[in-house]
Design a protein around this motif. Structure first.
Motif, mmCIF file in Angstrom:
data_model
loop_
_atom_site.group_PDB
_atom_site.id
_atom_site.type_symbol
_atom_site.label_atom_id
_atom_site.label_comp_id
_atom_site.label_asym_id
_atom_site.label_seq_id
_atom_site.Cartn_x
_atom_site.Cartn_y
_atom_site.Cartn_z
ATOM 1 N N THR A 173 -25.756 -8.625 -3.628
ATOM 2 C CA THR A 173 -24.334 -8.549 -3.992
ATOM 3 C C THR A 173 -23.462 -9.412 -3.091
ATOM 4 O O THR A 173 -22.237 -9.359 -3.179
ATOM 5 N N ARG A 181 -19.620 -6.150 -7.243
ATOM 6 C CA ARG A 181 -20.606 -5.696 -6.250
ATOM 7 C C ARG A 181 -21.031 -4.259 -6.522
ATOM 8 O O ARG A 181 -22.217 -3.928 -6.502
ATOM 9 N N GLU A 182 -20.047 -3.396 -6.807
ATOM 10 C CA GLU A 182 -20.362 -1.993 -7.064
ATOM 11 C C GLU A 182 -21.187 -1.836 -8.337
ATOM 12 O O GLU A 182 -22.131 -1.039 -8.386
ATOM 13 N N ALA A 185 -24.809 -3.303 -7.711
ATOM 14 C CA ALA A 185 -25.572 -2.430 -6.813
ATOM 15 C C ALA A 185 -25.988 -1.154 -7.523
ATOM 16 O O ALA A 185 -27.150 -0.721 -7.433
ATOM 17 N N VAL A 201 -34.252 -3.653 -0.142
ATOM 18 C CA VAL A 201 -33.020 -4.436 -0.201
ATOM 19 C C VAL A 201 -32.607 -4.841 1.208
ATOM 20 O O VAL A 201 -32.518 -3.998 2.107
ATOM 21 N N THR A 203 -29.399 -6.328 3.197
ATOM 22 C CA THR A 203 -27.971 -6.449 2.919
ATOM 23 C C THR A 203 -27.143 -6.332 4.191
ATOM 24 O O THR A 203 -27.557 -5.675 5.153
ATOM 25 N N VAL A 208 -23.651 -0.902 -0.011
ATOM 26 C CA VAL A 208 -24.905 -1.118 -0.727
ATOM 27 C C VAL A 208 -26.039 -0.376 -0.025
ATOM 28 O O VAL A 208 -26.837 0.327 -0.655
ATOM 29 N N ARG A 211 -26.605 3.351 -0.674
ATOM 30 C CA ARG A 211 -27.183 3.783 -1.944
ATOM 31 C C ARG A 211 -28.686 4.020 -1.833
ATOM 32 O O ARG A 211 -29.286 4.632 -2.726
#
Length: 232
Positions: A173, A181-182, A185, A201, A203, A208, A211
């Motif tokens: 993202t 982005r939301e 993700a 992931v 990041t 992000v 999550r």
């Protein structure tokens, strides 16, 4: 399209060590990501996050340690066997998508299957199913005119088209605005859980990372649990 993982499928990293130019980037790193589980790795630029993904993909060779993806050992293979194992076992989502802008979303998503000798009609049918699930337009419009979020969701669909047991995402993202982005993700984590993929992931974004089921920070070559709780 649904993939039912076997018990031994997932990502296994054991005692992974990687040095370059006298610098220790990965220091006996161990990590298990189970089918349907999401793990995030954070850390400053240059800490070795992308190097960790490159080791899983076999793009760089660690000095020691083992990696398996979907029950397939990825370390110690010759080039041809490694390429075949990567096609079977690992999908990859890049920060900037790495799509062909002149192709339609369906053509982009179906491409990995076609390059591996798959049947065109079935590949396109599976591509449409994935794109619909990820709310991406899939008509004759070239991918290059889609929004940033739509392009990145197309990249997620392309990574999943071969039904890999393991999915890697490198700053998926990072090039998007906050709203996109939301959305990206949320759909990335949801679709991997639905399909039983082990998701790793990398990041910089704490929203992000939050999550994921587990979150680690890469510090001086070691993975340190951050204690972030997963959220939907």
């Amino acid at each position: 399209m649904r993939h039912v993982p076997a018990p031994d499928e997932g990502l296994r990293i054991d005692d992974l060590t990687y040095r370059i130019g006298g610098r220790l980037l990965l220091d006996r790193v161990c990590l298990d990501v189970e089918p349907g589980q999401a793990v995030a790795v954070t850390g400053p630029s240059g800490s070795g996050k992308s190097t960790l993904l490159s080791c899983v993909l076999g793009l760089v060779r660690p000095q020691s340690g083992t990696i398996s993806a979907g029950g397939q050992r990825m370390t110690g293979l010759k080039a041809g066997a490694l390429a075949a194992a990567r096609r079977r076992s690992v999908g990859m989502v890049f920060q900037f998508g790495e799509l062909l802008p002149e192709l339609t979303p369906v053509e982009n998503v179906a491409l990995p299957v076609l390059l591996d000798g798959g049947h065109q009609a079935q590949a396109e049918k599976d591509a449409v199913e994935l794109l619909e699930e990820l709310a991406v337009p899939h008509g004759a419009t070239p991918t290059g005119v889609l929004s940033g979020g739509e392009r990145q969701r197309t990249a997620v669909a392309r990574a999943l088209i071969t039904r890999p047991p393991v999915l890697l995402a490198d700053e998926p993202t990072g090039a998007l605005d906050p709203k996109a982005r939301e959305v990206v993700a949320g759909q990335l984590f949801e679709v991997c859980r639905d399909r039983g993929c082990a998701l790793l992931v990398v990041t910089h974004d704490p929203n992000v990372a939050a999550r994921a089921d587990q979150c680690f920070e890469l510090q001086e070559g070691a993975l340190i649990a951050t204690g972030l709780e997963a959220r939907s």
